[in-house]
Design a protein around this motif. Structure first.
Motif, PDB file in Angstrom:
ATOM      1  N   PHE A  46      11.744  -7.458 -25.110  1.00  0.00           N
ATOM      2  CA  PHE A  46      12.973  -8.110 -25.460  1.00  0.00           C
ATOM      3  C   PHE A  46      12.821  -9.597 -25.327  1.00  0.00           C
ATOM      4  O   PHE A  46      13.925 -10.236 -25.915  1.00  0.00           O
ATOM      5  CB  PHE A  46      14.125  -7.230 -24.932  1.00  0.00           C
ATOM      6  CG  PHE A  46      14.377  -7.453 -23.602  1.00  0.00           C
ATOM      7  CD1 PHE A  46      15.052  -8.654 -23.169  1.00  0.00           C
ATOM      8  CD2 PHE A  46      13.982  -6.842 -22.515  1.00  0.00           C
ATOM      9  CE1 PHE A  46      15.203  -8.929 -21.750  1.00  0.00           C
ATOM     10  CE2 PHE A  46      14.008  -6.979 -21.325  1.00  0.00           C
ATOM     11  CZ  PHE A  46      14.712  -8.046 -20.979  1.00  0.00           C
ATOM     12  N   LEU A  48      10.142 -18.044 -23.435  1.00  0.00           N
ATOM     13  CA  LEU A  48       9.010 -17.718 -24.094  1.00  0.00           C
ATOM     14  C   LEU A  48       7.513 -17.933 -23.394  1.00  0.00           C
ATOM     15  O   LEU A  48       6.469 -17.284 -23.579  1.00  0.00           O
ATOM     16  CB  LEU A  48       9.021 -18.747 -25.293  1.00  0.00           C
ATOM     17  CG  LEU A  48       8.327 -18.387 -26.816  1.00  0.00           C
ATOM     18  CD1 LEU A  48       8.789 -17.269 -27.237  1.00  0.00           C
ATOM     19  CD2 LEU A  48       8.642 -19.670 -27.417  1.00  0.00           C
ATOM     20  N   PRO A  91      10.724 -12.061 -25.892  1.00  0.00           N
ATOM     21  CA  PRO A  91      10.499 -13.236 -27.093  1.00  0.00           C
ATOM     22  C   PRO A  91      11.849 -13.438 -28.130  1.00  0.00           C
ATOM     23  O   PRO A  91      11.932 -14.464 -28.504  1.00  0.00           O
ATOM     24  CB  PRO A  91       9.344 -12.611 -27.822  1.00  0.00           C
ATOM     25  CG  PRO A  91       8.587 -11.932 -26.571  1.00  0.00           C
ATOM     26  CD  PRO A  91       9.702 -11.149 -25.884  1.00  0.00           C
ATOM     27  N   PRO A  92      12.194 -12.332 -28.593  1.00  0.00           N
ATOM     28  CA  PRO A  92      13.339 -12.481 -29.621  1.00  0.00           C
ATOM     29  C   PRO A  92      14.520 -13.323 -28.929  1.00  0.00           C
ATOM     30  O   PRO A  92      15.235 -14.016 -29.659  1.00  0.00           O
ATOM     31  CB  PRO A  92      13.903 -10.910 -29.805  1.00  0.00           C
ATOM     32  CG  PRO A  92      12.515 -10.219 -29.570  1.00  0.00           C
ATOM     33  CD  PRO A  92      11.875 -10.824 -28.437  1.00  0.00           C
ATOM     34  N   LEU A  93      14.932 -12.657 -27.591  1.00  0.00           N
ATOM     35  CA  LEU A  93      15.838 -13.477 -27.041  1.00  0.00           C
ATOM     36  C   LEU A  93      15.503 -14.896 -26.895  1.00  0.00           C
ATOM     37  O   LEU A  93      16.576 -15.864 -27.086  1.00  0.00           O
ATOM     38  CB  LEU A  93      16.065 -12.742 -25.479  1.00  0.00           C
ATOM     39  CG  LEU A  93      16.949 -13.255 -24.554  1.00  0.00           C
ATOM     40  CD1 LEU A  93      18.469 -13.568 -25.313  1.00  0.00           C
ATOM     41  CD2 LEU A  93      17.240 -12.629 -22.997  1.00  0.00           C
ATOM     42  N   TYR A 105      13.783 -16.819 -28.859  1.00  0.00           N
ATOM     43  CA  TYR A 105      13.752 -17.536 -29.925  1.00  0.00           C
ATOM     44  C   TYR A 105      15.369 -17.746 -30.237  1.00  0.00           C
ATOM     45  O   TYR A 105      15.537 -18.772 -31.069  1.00  0.00           O
ATOM     46  CB  TYR A 105      13.075 -16.677 -31.111  1.00  0.00           C
ATOM     47  CG  TYR A 105      11.531 -17.058 -30.999  1.00  0.00           C
ATOM     48  CD1 TYR A 105      10.975 -18.445 -31.088  1.00  0.00           C
ATOM     49  CD2 TYR A 105      10.583 -15.973 -30.813  1.00  0.00           C
ATOM     50  CE1 TYR A 105       9.648 -18.519 -31.132  1.00  0.00           C
ATOM     51  CE2 TYR A 105       9.359 -15.992 -30.707  1.00  0.00           C
ATOM     52  CZ  TYR A 105       8.818 -17.450 -30.815  1.00  0.00           C
ATOM     53  OH  TYR A 105       7.427 -17.578 -30.711  1.00  0.00           O
ATOM     54  N   ALA A 106      16.034 -16.519 -30.203  1.00  0.00           N
ATOM     55  CA  ALA A 106      17.422 -16.720 -30.607  1.00  0.00           C
ATOM     56  C   ALA A 106      18.040 -17.947 -29.878  1.00  0.00           C
ATOM     57  O   ALA A 106      18.851 -18.727 -30.316  1.00  0.00           O
ATOM     58  CB  ALA A 106      18.158 -15.481 -30.285  1.00  0.00           C
TER      59      ALA A 106
END
Length: 207
Positions: free
Chosen positions: A93, A161, A95-97, A99-100
């Motif tokens: 979880f 990241l 990487p999505p966090l 980028y967000a």
């Protein structure tokens, strides 16, 4: 070599000079622009360098601050590459966090720049370039300091990241430095506009 340790995993490599250089850069930037802007307000230092043209002087400071910001970001990423990764920051979880956070942070920064314009963003108040009225639209209806909080979110997203705990530590420094900067900037800027209002009222009474 000196490390912070958690169990058998080293979290932050304190022997890396790039870590300290990045930390110094993070602290330097707001310190620099606050000192320069106050000298400009009190003594028109930059305006005199540009033959009395406060607009050009403000744009020059804006370019300087922007360039310093790019250099600070380069030093931050270089410091992260020299640091050990953490398995705790390699979860699916993350990487999505990350980028967000980066996307939302950049939205706050770019939208505030759009709302304020170049001179409004880069301390034009200190050059006597004042806005007609406060900006209350997005993103200022979300936070009073979208540039600073947006930048902090981008730092946090980048640290996640890369998966480097050292990045989290530097992000805390970013936030603390911005809080200190706001504690000086907000009252000073408020007084600039309060002074204008007092002068306007005095001018009306004189008529």
């Amino acid at each position: 070599m000196v490390h912070f340790q958690s169990s058998s995993q080293s979290l932050i490599d304190l022997s890396q000079r790039s870590l300290y250089i990045s930390a110094l850069s993070i602290a330097f930037n707001p310190t620099f622009w606050n000192i320069v802007a106050r000298r400009e307000y009190h003594g028109k230092t930059l305006t005199r360098l540009f033959n009395g043209n406060s607009q050009r002087a403000c744009y020059a400071l804006a370019l300087t601050i922007f360039s310093l910001g790019l250099f600070r970001d380069f030093l931050f990423e270089r410091a992260l590459r020299h640091q050990p990764p953490s398995p705790a920051l390699s979860q699916p979880f993350i990487p999505p966090l990350a980028y967000a956070l980066i996307v939302c942070g950049n939205i706050l920064v770019l939208s505030s720049t759009y709302a304020l314009g170049i001179t409004g963003t880069y301390l034009g108040d200190y050059f006597g370039i004042l806005m007609d009225e406060p900006v209350t639209s997005f993103p200022f209806n979300v936070t009073g300091a979208p540039m600073y909080y947006g930048s902090t979110m981008s730092f946090l997203g980048t640290a996640l990241l890369y998966g480097r705990p050292a990045g989290l530590l530097l992000t805390v420094e970013v936030l603390l430095v911005y809080w200190v900067a706001l504690s000086y900037e907000d009252p000073f800027t408020s007084e600039i506009y309060a002074k204008r209002e007092r002068e306007r009222k005095a001018g009306k009474k004189a008529k």
